[in-house]
Write an enzyme that holds these catalytic residues in place. Structure first.
Site, PDB file in Angstrom:
ATOM      1  N   ARG A  51      54.162  79.282 -38.009  1.00 17.41           N
ATOM      2  CA  ARG A  51      55.476  78.860 -38.750  1.00 17.41           C
ATOM      3  C   ARG A  51      55.323  78.576 -39.905  1.00 17.41           C
ATOM      4  O   ARG A  51      56.088  79.110 -40.958  1.00 17.41           O
ATOM      5  CB  ARG A  51      56.255  77.609 -38.062  1.00 17.41           C
ATOM      6  CG  ARG A  51      57.435  76.917 -38.607  1.00 17.41           C
ATOM      7  CD  ARG A  51      58.144  76.232 -37.887  1.00 17.41           C
ATOM      8  NE  ARG A  51      57.415  75.430 -37.178  1.00 17.41           N
ATOM      9  CZ  ARG A  51      57.154  74.446 -37.655  1.00 17.41           C
ATOM     10  NH1 ARG A  51      56.797  74.053 -38.877  1.00 17.41           N
ATOM     11  NH2 ARG A  51      56.464  73.666 -36.724  1.00 17.41           N
ATOM     12  N   TYR A 103      80.378  88.915 -46.090  1.00 20.15           N
ATOM     13  CA  TYR A 103      79.889  89.073 -44.613  1.00 20.15           C
ATOM     14  C   TYR A 103      80.619  88.035 -43.692  1.00 20.15           C
ATOM     15  O   TYR A 103      80.425  86.821 -43.870  1.00 20.15           O
ATOM     16  CB  TYR A 103      78.445  89.342 -44.625  1.00 20.15           C
ATOM     17  CG  TYR A 103      77.873  89.564 -43.037  1.00 20.15           C
ATOM     18  CD1 TYR A 103      77.894  90.875 -42.563  1.00 20.15           C
ATOM     19  CD2 TYR A 103      77.342  88.526 -42.513  1.00 20.15           C
ATOM     20  CE1 TYR A 103      77.585  91.068 -41.378  1.00 20.15           C
ATOM     21  CE2 TYR A 103      76.774  88.696 -41.069  1.00 20.15           C
ATOM     22  CZ  TYR A 103      76.970  90.024 -40.632  1.00 20.15           C
ATOM     23  OH  TYR A 103      76.405  90.247 -39.378  1.00 20.15           O
ATOM     24  N   ASP A 175      73.444  88.491 -51.978  1.00 23.16           N
ATOM     25  CA  ASP A 175      73.177  89.310 -50.974  1.00 23.16           C
ATOM     26  C   ASP A 175      72.929  90.718 -51.350  1.00 23.16           C
ATOM     27  O   ASP A 175      73.927  91.489 -51.769  1.00 23.16           O
ATOM     28  CB  ASP A 175      74.387  89.063 -49.645  1.00 23.16           C
ATOM     29  CG  ASP A 175      73.975  89.810 -48.610  1.00 23.16           C
ATOM     30  OD1 ASP A 175      73.399  90.793 -48.690  1.00 23.16           O
ATOM     31  OD2 ASP A 175      74.498  89.168 -47.388  1.00 23.16           O
ATOM     32  N   LYS A 200      68.908  96.171 -41.998  1.00 28.82           N
ATOM     33  CA  LYS A 200      69.866  97.179 -42.428  1.00 28.82           C
ATOM     34  C   LYS A 200      68.904  98.080 -43.420  1.00 28.82           C
ATOM     35  O   LYS A 200      68.110  98.613 -42.614  1.00 28.82           O
ATOM     36  CB  LYS A 200      70.964  96.676 -43.343  1.00 28.82           C
ATOM     37  CG  LYS A 200      71.579  95.524 -42.658  1.00 28.82           C
ATOM     38  CD  LYS A 200      72.386  95.745 -41.456  1.00 28.82           C
ATOM     39  CE  LYS A 200      72.950  94.622 -40.856  1.00 28.82           C
ATOM     40  NZ  LYS A 200      73.832  93.693 -41.627  1.00 28.82           N
TER      41      LYS A 200
HETATM   42  C1  LIG Z   1      74.186  92.232 -41.507  1.00 23.36           C
HETATM   43  C2  LIG Z   1      74.421  91.365 -42.831  1.00 23.36           C
HETATM   44  C3  LIG Z   1      74.196  90.137 -42.867  1.00 23.36           C
HETATM   45  C4  LIG Z   1      73.519  89.503 -41.610  1.00 23.36           C
HETATM   46  O1  LIG Z   1      72.205  89.958 -41.296  1.00 23.36           O
HETATM   47  P1  LIG Z   1      71.527  89.694 -39.787  1.00 23.36           P
HETATM   48  O2  LIG Z   1      70.195  90.360 -39.958  1.00 23.36           O
HETATM   49  O3  LIG Z   1      72.638  90.332 -38.926  1.00 23.36           O
HETATM   50  O4  LIG Z   1      71.558  88.305 -39.409  1.00 23.36           O
HETATM   51  C5  LIG Z   1      74.315  89.649 -44.089  1.00 23.36           C
HETATM   52  N1  LIG Z   1      74.703  90.048 -45.043  1.00 23.36           N
HETATM   53  C6  LIG Z   1      75.138  91.494 -44.945  1.00 23.36           C
HETATM   54  C7  LIG Z   1      75.763  92.089 -46.222  1.00 23.36           C
HETATM   55  C8  LIG Z   1      74.915  92.151 -43.772  1.00 23.36           C
HETATM   56  O5  LIG Z   1      75.517  93.362 -43.532  1.00 23.36           O
END
Ligand SMILES: *Cc1c(COP(=O)(O)O)cnc(C)c1O
Length: 391
Positions: A51, A103, A175, A200
């Site tokens: 961890r 998001y 983000d 993604k």
């Molecule tokens: C998918 C997404 C998230 C969240 O990510 P997870 O891996 O699904 O927890 C946050 N911000 C954006 C822009 C996303 O597309």
């Protein structure tokens, strides 16, 4: 030639983890151990418990830190785990200013979880800097940016927001999921923390969940590391390996998908049944200039609205190529329905206020031939019209 002189593309492959120093293996070893033997009572090794630190996860953390131009990277079990852990830097009584079309999961975290811990928020249209300034309070600690935003692809000026944040002693979180560091490097523009859903484009194959955070400031890096270790939502080793594998092909995937997205956006823009196309690669995008200045390309996500709900349903029923699903950034094109998928956590009234209509579709363009996708969309729109005329 030193490492600094290599291009970003080359460094995706030739970085300090290009081979394992112990064996020469050209793939980072997946180290499943949860615990590590210590040499003696008064001499502990670098690793003690996974961890806190694990060699496979650490390799990914090093790689993303270099890609974003940061001093430290941290890997989490999902994008939301990274985002939520970053929010744990805040304390009771603090306030965050958040981009309004954030998001859906981040919206839920801010409105339903942070509020219970006495952390306040204000949503603003971040494309309007006056609105951002007006939302600032004496207890504002974070300006939270997502650019381009989800699902309307609105673009926020990262440098301008970072300057406002610095002026009030607040942090800027960005983000960067839609762009990846290949196209946009927020730390270079003054941001403090870059966040990713590596699920993604970084992972890129719709086969793993993962989140990343990167900081430039070493002290902030220590604080965030302490929270990662305390909260414990760390990334597993198999997933870390999958993300590293995905990163090796990031630039070629992005190049191909982005070129296709441009063609598809232009096609949709000229179709009479499509009322709006949101894509920062179109010159008529309201923040085209800002985006072109701060990023090296428009990315591979676009959204569009269909004339009315009847056409919309028929179109979705007839489209064949993209998978109809939540998520984005995969090698396969993904068509999603924000109102019922990524933004289902947002009440209808909030969605409408933000312009997320019931006929809005988001497309994440994959690696298929763009002609095939355009033909598929053409057929589906044609069939939708015929079907409705018959009725
Ligand atoms: C998918 C997404 C998230 C969240 O990510 P997870 O891996 O699904 O927890 C946050 N911000 C954006 C822009 C996303 O597309």
């Amino acid at each position: 030639m030193t490492k600094q002189e290599y291009s970003f593309e080359t460094q995706l492959l030739h970085n300090k983890h290009k081979f394992d120093p112990n064996t020469g293996a050209v793939s980072v070893p997946v180290q499943y151990a949860s615990t590590f033997h210590q040499p003696s009572v008064d001499k502990f090794g670098k690793f003690d418990y996974s961890r806190s630190l694990n060699p496979t996860r650490e390799a990914l953390e090093d790689i993303i830190a270099d890609m974003e131009g940061g001093s430290r990277g941290l890997a989490f079990s999902s994008g939301m785990a990274a985002i939520s852990t970053a929010f744990l830097l805040l304390s009771q009584g603090d306030h965050v200013v958040v981009t309004e079309d954030v998001y859906g999961g981040t919206f839920r975290m801010v409105t339903q979880v942070l509020t219970r811990f006495g952390i306040e928020h204000t949503f603003v249209d971040m494309t309007n800097l006056e609105e951002v300034k007006a939302a600032i309070q004496p207890n504002t600690k974070v300006l939270y940016v997502e650019t381009p935003s989800n699902p309307l692809l609105k673009v926020t000026d990262i440098e301008a927001i970072s300057t406002i944040a610095k002026g009030i002693g607040a942090w800027t979180f960005v983000d960067n999921t839609f762009m990846t560091p290949y196209l946009q490097r927020p730390l270079d523009l003054g941001a403090d923390i870059v966040l990713h859903s590596a699920t993604k484009f970084l992972g890129g194959h719709s086969d793993t969940l993962s989140g990343l955070a990167v900081v430039k400031d070493e002290e902030l890096g220590k604080q965030l590391y302490a929270l990662q270790n305390s909260f414990g939502a760390v990334l597993g080793v198999q997933d870390a390996w999958l993300v590293m594998r995905g990163i090796k092909t990031l630039s070629v995937r992005m190049n191909q998908s982005q070129e296709s997205a441009k063609q598809i956006a232009t096609y949709l823009e000229n179709h009479p049944l499509i009322t709006n196309v949101h894509f920062p690669g179109l010159e008529n995008h309201p923040q085209y200039e800002i985006h072109s200045r701060q990023a090296d390309g428009p990315g591979a996500v676009l959204s569009f609205e269909i004339e009315n709900e009847d056409f919309f349903k028929e179109f979705v029923n007839h489209v064949e190529l993209p998978v109809f699903a939540v998520s984005l950034g995969g090698v396969e094109s993904i068509l999603s329905y924000p109102a019922k998928m990524s933004h289902a956590a947002m009440p209808v009234s909030e969605r409408q206020k933000r312009g997320i209509s019931n006929t809005l579709l988001r497309l994440s363009v994959g690696l298929e031939s763009p002609e095939d996708i355009i033909n598929d969309f053409s057929n589906a729109l044609e069939l939708a019209s015929r079907h409705l005329i018959k009725e």
